[in-house]
Design a protein around this motif. Structure first.
Motif, PDB file in Angstrom:
ATOM      1  N   VAL A   9       0.767  -1.297  -0.061  1.00  0.00           N
ATOM      2  CA  VAL A   9       0.137  -0.020  -0.075  1.00  0.00           C
ATOM      3  C   VAL A   9       1.012   1.123   0.023  1.00  0.00           C
ATOM      4  N   VAL A  10       0.351   2.151  -0.640  1.00  0.00           N
ATOM      5  CA  VAL A  10       1.286   3.551  -0.860  1.00  0.00           C
ATOM      6  C   VAL A  10       0.719   4.817  -0.463  1.00  0.00           C
ATOM      7  N   LEU A  11       1.371   5.592   0.160  1.00  0.00           N
ATOM      8  CA  LEU A  11       0.519   6.933   0.225  1.00  0.00           C
ATOM      9  C   LEU A  11       1.405   7.832  -0.619  1.00  0.00           C
ATOM     10  N   LEU A  12       0.486   8.688  -1.298  1.00  0.00           N
ATOM     11  CA  LEU A  12       1.007   9.844  -2.383  1.00  0.00           C
ATOM     12  C   LEU A  12       0.269  11.072  -1.733  1.00  0.00           C
ATOM     13  N   GLY A  13       0.971  12.208  -2.383  1.00  0.00           N
ATOM     14  CA  GLY A  13       0.004  13.332  -2.295  1.00  0.00           C
ATOM     15  C   GLY A  13       1.159  14.514  -1.917  1.00  0.00           C
ATOM     16  N   GLU A  14       0.774  15.822  -1.979  1.00  0.00           N
ATOM     17  CA  GLU A  14       1.753  16.959  -1.770  1.00  0.00           C
ATOM     18  C   GLU A  14       2.460  16.881  -0.453  1.00  0.00           C
ATOM     19  N   SER A  15       3.518  17.674  -0.405  1.00  0.00           N
ATOM     20  CA  SER A  15       4.428  17.701   0.836  1.00  0.00           C
ATOM     21  C   SER A  15       3.527  18.401   1.905  1.00  0.00           C
ATOM     22  N   ALA A  16       3.560  18.051   3.081  1.00  0.00           N
ATOM     23  CA  ALA A  16       2.868  18.490   4.145  1.00  0.00           C
ATOM     24  C   ALA A  16       1.417  18.354   4.229  1.00  0.00           C
ATOM     25  N   VAL A  17       0.810  17.435   3.274  1.00  0.00           N
ATOM     26  CA  VAL A  17      -0.617  17.221   3.726  1.00  0.00           C
ATOM     27  C   VAL A  17      -0.863  16.316   4.852  1.00  0.00           C
ATOM     28  N   GLY A  18       0.271  15.661   5.242  1.00  0.00           N
ATOM     29  CA  GLY A  18       0.117  14.879   6.569  1.00  0.00           C
ATOM     30  C   GLY A  18       0.127  13.238   6.427  1.00  0.00           C
ATOM     31  N   LYS A  19       0.887  12.724   5.116  1.00  0.00           N
ATOM     32  CA  LYS A  19       0.929  11.440   4.986  1.00  0.00           C
ATOM     33  C   LYS A  19       1.595  10.802   6.274  1.00  0.00           C
TER      34      LYS A  19
END
Ligand code: GTP
Ligand code: MG
Length: 168
Positions: A9-19
């Protein structure tokens, strides 16, 4: 004896969104305002009891900073589930999440389950919920909102994404 299935499972998203904060909340039940921005990616194993079977998750928490973008295919390759995270106080992060959905659909596993996550719901929302729901429906995504800070919604999101992944 229950079967054990292993999923990436992977978490993606802009920096600082809280992944990373979501992962810490889920795995350690802790939160820090002073967490450091991820370099490259980090990896952690976590086993979930889903009743009928155990799901052994290999969770890849990627770095959202743009300079690491070229590395991310390595982390989402072969993933059966993906969280694409935006921050409900940032329209930019929602736009960036849409780019991730497109990239994952074109470059990732075609059968990967994608869950869009709106994080930081303890703060005042800027991104309009109706707009998000319209997008989610159009793209046929799973959707959850949470706060890594308060903890609300985080476990549900991990359980729901994991349960949506088919077992052979
Ligand atoms: P990169 O590793 O750079 O991609 O960032 P990230 O997406 O992993 O974000 P990270 O978890 O490092 O969090 C960024 C900042 O947001 C930190 O100061 C966190 O404490 C804060 N934060 C994360 N989740 C929440 C939340 O649910 N609510 C609030 N209020 N702050 C949060
Ligand atoms: Mg991080």
């Amino acid at each position: 004896k229950k079967n054990v299935f292993q999923f990436k499972v992977v978490l993606l998203g802009e920096s600082a969104v809280g992944k990373s904060s979501m992962v810490f909340r889920f795995v350690n039940n802790t939160f820090s305002e002073k967490i450091e921005s991820t370099i490259g990616a980090t990896y952690i194993n976590y086993e979930l009891d889903l009743g009928d079977y155990f799901a052994k998750l290999q969770i890849w928490d990627t770095a959202g900073q743009e300079r690491y973008h070229s590395l991310t295919p390595m982390y989402y390759r072969g993933a059966k589930g993906a969280f694409i995270v935006y921050d409900v106080t940032s329209y930019d992060s929602f736009e960036r999440a849409k780019d991730w959905v497109n990239e994952l659909r074109s470059e990732g596993s075609p059968d990967a389950k994608i869950m869009l996550i709106g994080n930081k719901i303890d703060l005042e929302r800027i991104v309009k919920k109706e707009e998000v729901m319209e997008y989610v429906k159009k793209e046929q995504l799973l959707y959850h909102e949470c706060s890594a800070k308060s903890g609300v919604g985080v476990r549900d999101a991990f359980f729901e994404l994991t349960k949506s992944i088919p077992i052979e």
